[in-house]
Design a protein around this motif. Structure first.
Motif, PDB file in Angstrom:
ATOM      1  N   LYS A 187       9.887 -21.555   4.962  1.00 16.38           N
ATOM      2  CA  LYS A 187      11.215 -21.144   4.490  1.00 16.38           C
ATOM      3  C   LYS A 187      11.140 -20.546   3.090  1.00 16.38           C
ATOM      4  O   LYS A 187      11.781 -19.542   2.794  1.00 16.38           O
ATOM      5  N   SER A 188      10.345 -21.172   2.218  1.00 14.02           N
ATOM      6  CA  SER A 188      10.233 -20.639   0.857  1.00 14.02           C
ATOM      7  C   SER A 188       9.561 -19.271   0.865  1.00 14.02           C
ATOM      8  O   SER A 188       9.970 -18.358   0.129  1.00 14.02           O
ATOM      9  N   ASN A 238       7.472 -26.304   7.740  1.00 12.58           N
ATOM     10  CA  ASN A 238       8.743 -25.603   7.847  1.00 12.58           C
ATOM     11  C   ASN A 238       9.298 -25.261   6.464  1.00 12.58           C
ATOM     12  O   ASN A 238       9.762 -24.147   6.223  1.00 12.58           O
ATOM     13  N   GLN A 239       9.232 -26.205   5.548  1.00 14.16           N
ATOM     14  CA  GLN A 239       9.719 -25.955   4.182  1.00 14.16           C
ATOM     15  C   GLN A 239       8.914 -24.844   3.498  1.00 14.16           C
ATOM     16  O   GLN A 239       9.466 -23.969   2.833  1.00 14.16           O
ATOM     17  N   ARG A 240       7.585 -24.907   3.687  1.00 14.20           N
ATOM     18  CA  ARG A 240       6.715 -23.896   3.076  1.00 14.20           C
ATOM     19  C   ARG A 240       7.038 -22.514   3.634  1.00 14.20           C
ATOM     20  O   ARG A 240       7.161 -21.531   2.881  1.00 14.20           O
TER      21      ARG A 240
END
Length: 183
Positions: free
Chosen positions: A99-100, A95-97
């Protein structure tokens, strides 16, 4: 008779201790099956010490079995919890990847939109864009006309080649006729 009496006194105690020592995770069906097995073992009718020993063996067997089952169940629950934890952490990382990547894509989109707006504003003031379009249209029309002319020339050239080949063949035939007549 006294051994029979003492044996009967021990049975309710055995049943009570089995139900008391059972883990909370065992189901009611397991308890009822264990109870049936113990009652079958105790109702064999013999009042030997060996029957009492077999009851103790059966009791210890069931206790060990229940302990093993409860330990296995706890291990499975812990591994399932660890699996869920790993899956959750993996999902968070993904999810973080994402989002970036989304943020960088948004930034690129805004930059491209700004460039497009600047390009459109440069084309408006002098109507140079419309003049350029007209000249491009004229050029494309002239190029299309040249292409069609060249295609026609190619057709004519192909016709001339076939005509030339036919004339060569006729010429060769005439030469053969003349050589036969001259002999």
């Amino acid at each position: 008779m006294s051994s029979l009496l003492s044996h009967n006194k021990d049975q309710p105690h055995i049943r009570k201790s089995l139900s008391d020592s059972s883990p909370t995770s065992s189901s009611a069906t397991t308890k009822s099956l264990r109870h049936e097995r113990l009652s079958r073992l105790s109702s064999s009718g013999s009042s030997d010490v060996s029957n009492d020993t077999s009851t103790n063996h059966a009791e210890s067997y069931f206790l060990r079995r229940e302990n093993r089952l409860s330990a296995r169940k706890k291990a499975e629950e812990e591994s399932a919890n660890n699996d869920y934890k790993k899956m959750y952490e993996k999902a968070l990382a993904t999810n973080q990847r994402l989002k970036s990547r989304l943020e960088t894509s948004k930034q690129e989109l805004t930059m491209i939109q700004d460039q497009l707006q600047r390009a459109q504003q440069k084309g408006r003031p002098g109507d140079c864009g419309s003049n350029m379009l007209e000249t491009e249209k004229k050029e494309s029309w002239s190029l299309k006309k040249k292409i069609s002319d060249m295609e026609e020339q190619l057709k004519v050239k192909a016709e001339l080649k076939t005509e030339n080949q036919r004339l060569k063949d006729e010429n060769g035939a005439l030469i053969r006729v003349i050589t036969k007549l001259s002999k």
